[in-house]
Structures are given as structure tokens and as C-alpha cells.
Design a protein around this motif. Structure first.
Motif, PDB file in Angstrom:
ATOM      1  N   MET A   1       0.852  -1.198   0.000  1.00 23.39           N
ATOM      2  CA  MET A   1       0.000   0.000   0.000  1.00 23.39           C
ATOM      3  C   MET A   1       0.893   1.255   0.000  1.00 23.39           C
ATOM      4  SD  MET A   1      -2.806   0.661   3.009  1.00 23.39           S
ATOM      5  CE  MET A   1      -3.895   2.056   2.835  1.00 23.39           C
ATOM      6  N   ARG A   2       0.456   2.246  -0.769  1.00 25.86           N
ATOM      7  CA  ARG A   2       1.266   3.474  -0.883  1.00 25.86           C
ATOM      8  C   ARG A   2       0.370   4.672  -0.568  1.00 25.86           C
ATOM      9  NH1 ARG A   2       5.503   4.547  -4.654  1.00 25.86           N
ATOM     10  NH2 ARG A   2       5.781   6.767  -4.992  1.00 25.86           N
ATOM     11  N   VAL A   3       0.842   5.541   0.306  1.00 26.15           N
ATOM     12  CA  VAL A   3       0.067   6.749   0.613  1.00 26.15           C
ATOM     13  C   VAL A   3       1.010   7.960   0.640  1.00 26.15           C
ATOM     14  CG1 VAL A   3      -1.646   5.513   2.042  1.00 26.15           C
ATOM     15  CG2 VAL A   3       0.304   6.627   3.145  1.00 26.15           C
ATOM     16  N   THR A   4       0.426   9.123   0.572  1.00 25.86           N
ATOM     17  CA  THR A   4       1.209  10.348   0.783  1.00 25.86           C
ATOM     18  C   THR A   4       0.773  10.949   2.116  1.00 25.86           C
ATOM     19  OG1 THR A   4       1.323  10.771  -1.586  1.00 25.86           O
ATOM     20  CG2 THR A   4       1.767  12.644  -0.126  1.00 25.86           C
ATOM     21  N   PHE A   5       1.693  11.000   3.052  1.00 22.52           N
ATOM     22  CA  PHE A   5       1.419  11.693   4.308  1.00 22.52           C
ATOM     23  C   PHE A   5       1.752  13.163   4.127  1.00 22.52           C
ATOM     24  CE2 PHE A   5       2.214   7.475   6.420  1.00 22.52           C
ATOM     25  CZ  PHE A   5       0.989   7.386   7.065  1.00 22.52           C
ATOM     26  N   LYS A   6       0.830  14.029   4.531  1.00 20.79           N
ATOM     27  CA  LYS A   6       1.154  15.458   4.622  1.00 20.79           C
ATOM     28  C   LYS A   6       1.150  15.775   6.110  1.00 20.79           C
ATOM     29  CE  LYS A   6      -0.144  17.207   0.131  1.00 20.79           C
ATOM     30  NZ  LYS A   6      -0.963  18.153  -0.625  1.00 20.79           N
ATOM     31  N   ILE A   7       2.311  16.048   6.648  1.00 19.61           N
ATOM     32  CA  ILE A   7       2.475  16.100   8.112  1.00 19.61           C
ATOM     33  C   ILE A   7       2.972  17.472   8.566  1.00 19.61           C
ATOM     34  CG2 ILE A   7       3.699  15.069  10.076  1.00 19.61           C
ATOM     35  CD1 ILE A   7       3.783  12.466   8.587  1.00 19.61           C
ATOM     36  N   TRP A   8       2.386  17.942   9.675  1.00 18.72           N
ATOM     37  CA  TRP A   8       2.821  19.204  10.269  1.00 18.72           C
ATOM     38  C   TRP A   8       4.212  19.017  10.881  1.00 18.72           C
ATOM     39  CZ3 TRP A   8       1.310  24.056   9.983  1.00 18.72           C
ATOM     40  CH2 TRP A   8       1.801  24.968  10.913  1.00 18.72           C
ATOM     41  N   ARG A  89      -5.999  -0.015   6.940  1.00 18.87           N
ATOM     42  CA  ARG A  89      -7.092  -0.498   6.086  1.00 18.87           C
ATOM     43  C   ARG A  89      -8.263   0.499   6.053  1.00 18.87           C
ATOM     44  NH1 ARG A  89      -6.429  -4.386   9.954  1.00 18.87           N
ATOM     45  NH2 ARG A  89      -7.735  -4.240  11.806  1.00 18.87           N
ATOM     46  N   SER A  90      -8.207   1.490   6.917  1.00 18.29           N
ATOM     47  CA  SER A  90      -9.232   2.541   6.893  1.00 18.29           C
ATOM     48  C   SER A  90      -8.987   3.538   5.765  1.00 18.29           C
ATOM     49  CB  SER A  90      -9.247   3.296   8.225  1.00 18.29           C
ATOM     50  OG  SER A  90      -9.532   2.415   9.268  1.00 18.29           O
ATOM     51  N   PHE A  91      -7.855   3.386   5.077  1.00 15.60           N
ATOM     52  CA  PHE A  91      -7.517   4.296   3.975  1.00 15.60           C
ATOM     53  C   PHE A  91      -7.384   3.480   2.690  1.00 15.60           C
ATOM     54  CE2 PHE A  91      -5.831   5.902   7.953  1.00 15.60           C
ATOM     55  CZ  PHE A  91      -6.367   7.179   7.989  1.00 15.60           C
ATOM     56  N   ASN A  92      -7.348   4.176   1.576  1.00 17.21           N
ATOM     57  CA  ASN A  92      -7.204   3.504   0.284  1.00 17.21           C
ATOM     58  C   ASN A  92      -5.796   3.690  -0.253  1.00 17.21           C
ATOM     59  OD1 ASN A  92      -9.997   2.769   0.133  1.00 17.21           O
ATOM     60  ND2 ASN A  92     -10.427   4.927  -0.347  1.00 17.21           N
ATOM     61  N   ASP A  93      -5.376   2.720  -1.060  1.00 13.01           N
ATOM     62  CA  ASP A  93      -4.091   2.841  -1.736  1.00 13.01           C
ATOM     63  C   ASP A  93      -4.086   4.137  -2.548  1.00 13.01           C
ATOM     64  OD1 ASP A  93      -1.571   1.820  -2.411  1.00 13.01           O
ATOM     65  OD2 ASP A  93      -2.336   1.138  -4.353  1.00 13.01           O
ATOM     66  N   GLY A  94      -3.042   4.924  -2.399  1.00  9.61           N
ATOM     67  CA  GLY A  94      -2.942   6.175  -3.155  1.00  9.61           C
ATOM     68  C   GLY A  94      -3.509   7.383  -2.422  1.00  9.61           C
ATOM     69  N   ASP A  95      -4.080   7.175  -1.259  1.00  9.75           N
ATOM     70  CA  ASP A  95      -4.667   8.295  -0.496  1.00  9.75           C
ATOM     71  C   ASP A  95      -3.613   9.313  -0.061  1.00  9.75           C
ATOM     72  OD1 ASP A  95      -7.274   7.542  -0.588  1.00  9.75           O
ATOM     73  OD2 ASP A  95      -7.463   6.980   1.530  1.00  9.75           O
ATOM     74  N   THR A  96      -4.068  10.538   0.124  1.00 10.47           N
ATOM     75  CA  THR A  96      -3.265  11.559   0.796  1.00 10.47           C
ATOM     76  C   THR A  96      -3.850  11.727   2.189  1.00 10.47           C
ATOM     77  OG1 THR A  96      -2.692  12.701  -1.240  1.00 10.47           O
ATOM     78  CG2 THR A  96      -2.592  14.002   0.787  1.00 10.47           C
ATOM     79  N   ILE A  97      -2.994  11.629   3.186  1.00  7.44           N
ATOM     80  CA  ILE A  97      -3.461  11.677   4.578  1.00  7.44           C
ATOM     81  C   ILE A  97      -2.796  12.860   5.280  1.00  7.44           C
ATOM     82  CG2 ILE A  97      -3.647  10.404   6.751  1.00  7.44           C
ATOM     83  CD1 ILE A  97      -3.214   7.809   5.085  1.00  7.44           C
TER      84      ILE A  97
END
Ligand code: FES
Length: 247
Positions: A1-8, A89-97
Motif C-alpha cells: 500500500m502506498r500513501v502520501t502523508f502530509k504532516i505538520w 485499512r481505513s484508507f485507500n491505496d494512493g490516499d493523501t493523509i
């Protein structure tokens, strides 16, 4: 699974802070959200970059240390769970979080996602305890307590002090937290001896810590991972009036 985290990211209390994006691959949907952040930090270490500071202790939904805003909601997209109990699993592959720290003047950012919640500790110090000497542990049924009373006390005692209520409230009110701590003890016979003192001192401390007033929008109840009811706030307000009359 791959996501983009945008973090403070914020170096310290005086730093302005900024959101930074990190693409993270190799995640499993069975990972907890904190394990996904661990994985990100391992990648940052390999790249010789500064790791993301975030708080946790139990990772079991008990200690209340791990709270962050995830995509604009305290503790993420689900009701009644803490950040550490959230899974990828609460997120989708490719999501930005988008991950941000609690936002409240009484919770200054220490670093990245870590905030100083000692203002809640100081409210606790002003009465969320029983000072009567109780001796050794009494037999459990020595003080008969009606079931509905013990249920109400235990529901209030479920508060883990995470601060989601404050961070979610548009007024940054700590009324849900404070009322849960007061009602937990004032509901039971063991807490009666100091009930009026407890109400007066804890609510006074809540005010001098700079928390806002409660305007009953109910956001705190929605985002509380323990489902603490705002009925506690109404009860606390009634207790405040009573304590003023009786002290
Ligand atoms: S780490 Fe303890 S409640 Fe999340």
C-alpha cells in the motif's frame, strides 16, 4: 500500500511550522496508523532526515497519549477509537493523509505532532482525587452503590484525557474533560466529602488555564474516543451552581 502523508513539521514551540509531504510505499493495511508513522520514520532515518515526533505510550487505546488530527478529524475517520487503534485499512491505496497536532492555545506545540497537555494535568491536580485515608482496600461490596450510579461514574471514568475534546471544540473548551473527572468522583459516595471543593477548584483551574467556554455544540462528544456524553457538562454546570450556594 502506498500513501502520501502530509504532516505538520515544527522544530519547536517558537518555530512557525509547515506541512511537508512524504510518499510512503510498502505499507500493509494491517499496520496501525502509528506503525505507518514508524515506517515513515525508518525511511527518514535511512535518508538522514529528521524523524517526525509523535506521542504514544500504550498503543492499546488506554493512555490517551497518541491523539492527532487525521484528515481534519480528531483520531481519524472512525468514531470511538484512538489514533493508535486506527489501522491503515481505513484508507485507500494512493490516499493523501493530512496529519496535524491538536490545535488549542492551551496545548502549545512542543515539536511536530507533540503538544503540551500539562494544562489538563493541572486541572486533575486541583481535585480529581480523594484525600480521605481509606486504609487497606475494603471488600468490594462493603459500600452498597446502586447500579445506575456506579454505571454513571464508570462512564465518566472512561475519559483517558487525550484532549480530543479540547482540540475539536471551536472554543477550545475543556468542559467535557473536566466534567468527566468531576462526575466520576462526585457521583460515588467515596467522593462526596470533597464534592463542592472539587467542583469549585477544578472549574476555576480550567478557567485560568485559558480554555474557552462551552457553548454546547456537541463536537467534543462526537470526537471523544471513549464516547463521553455531554450530559456530564450539564451535570457539572449544575454542580457549580450548587457548590457556590453550599460552600
Ligand atoms: S498510545 Fe495509548 S491511547 Fe494511543
Amino acid at each position: 500500500m502506498r500513501v502520501t502523508f502530509k504532516i505538520w513539521r515544527q522544530e519547536g514551540p517558537d518555530d512557525k511550522g509547515v506541512i511537508r509531504a512524504y510518499e510512503v510505499d510498502g505499507l500493509s493495511e494491517d499496520m496501525s496508523f502509528l506503525e505507518a508513522l514508524d515506517h515513515l520514520n525508518e525511511l527518514l532515518v535511512l535518508k538522514n532526515e529528521k524523524v517526525v515526533a509523535f506521542e504514544y505510550d500504550c498503543r492499546e487505546g488506554i493512555c490517551g497519549q497518541c491523539g492527532v488530527f487525521i484528515n481534519g478529524r480528531a483520531h481519524g475517520p472512525h468514531d470511538n477509537i484512538t489514533t493508535c487503534q486506527l489501522h491503515m485499512r481505513s484508507f485507500n491505496d494512493g490516499d493523501t493523509i493530512i496529519v496535524e497536532p491538536w490545535r488549542a492555545a492551551s496545548f502549545p506545540v512542543i515539536k511536530d505532532l507533540v503538544v503540551d497537555r500539562s494544562s489538563l494535568d493541572r486541572i486533575i491536580e486541583h481535585g480529581a482525587f480523594i484525600s480521605a485515608k481509606t486504609g487497606t482496600a475494603p471488600e468490594a461490596n462493603a459500600i452498597p452503590i446502586p447500579k445506575d450510579v456506579s454505571d454513571r461514574a464508570m462512564d465518566a471514568a472512561a475519559c483517558i484525557g487525550c484532549g480530543a475534546c479540547v482540540a475539536t471544540c471551536k472554543n477550545s473548551s475543556a468542559a467535557l474533560f473536566t466534567s468527566a473527572k468531576i462526575n466520576h468522583l462526585n457521583t460515588l459516595p467515596q467522593g462526596k466529602a470533597e464534592e463542592h471543593k472539587r467542583v469549585a477548584e477544578m472549574t476555576f483551574q480550567m478557567e485560568i488555564e485559558g480554555f474557552g467556554s462551552c457553548t454546547f455544540t456537541g463536537a467534543c462528544e462526537v470526537e471523544c474516543p471513549e464516547g463521553i456524553s455531554i450530559i456530564n457538562i450539564a451535570e457539572m454546570n449544575a454542580r457549580v451552581v450548587k457548590s457556590k450556594l453550599l460552600r
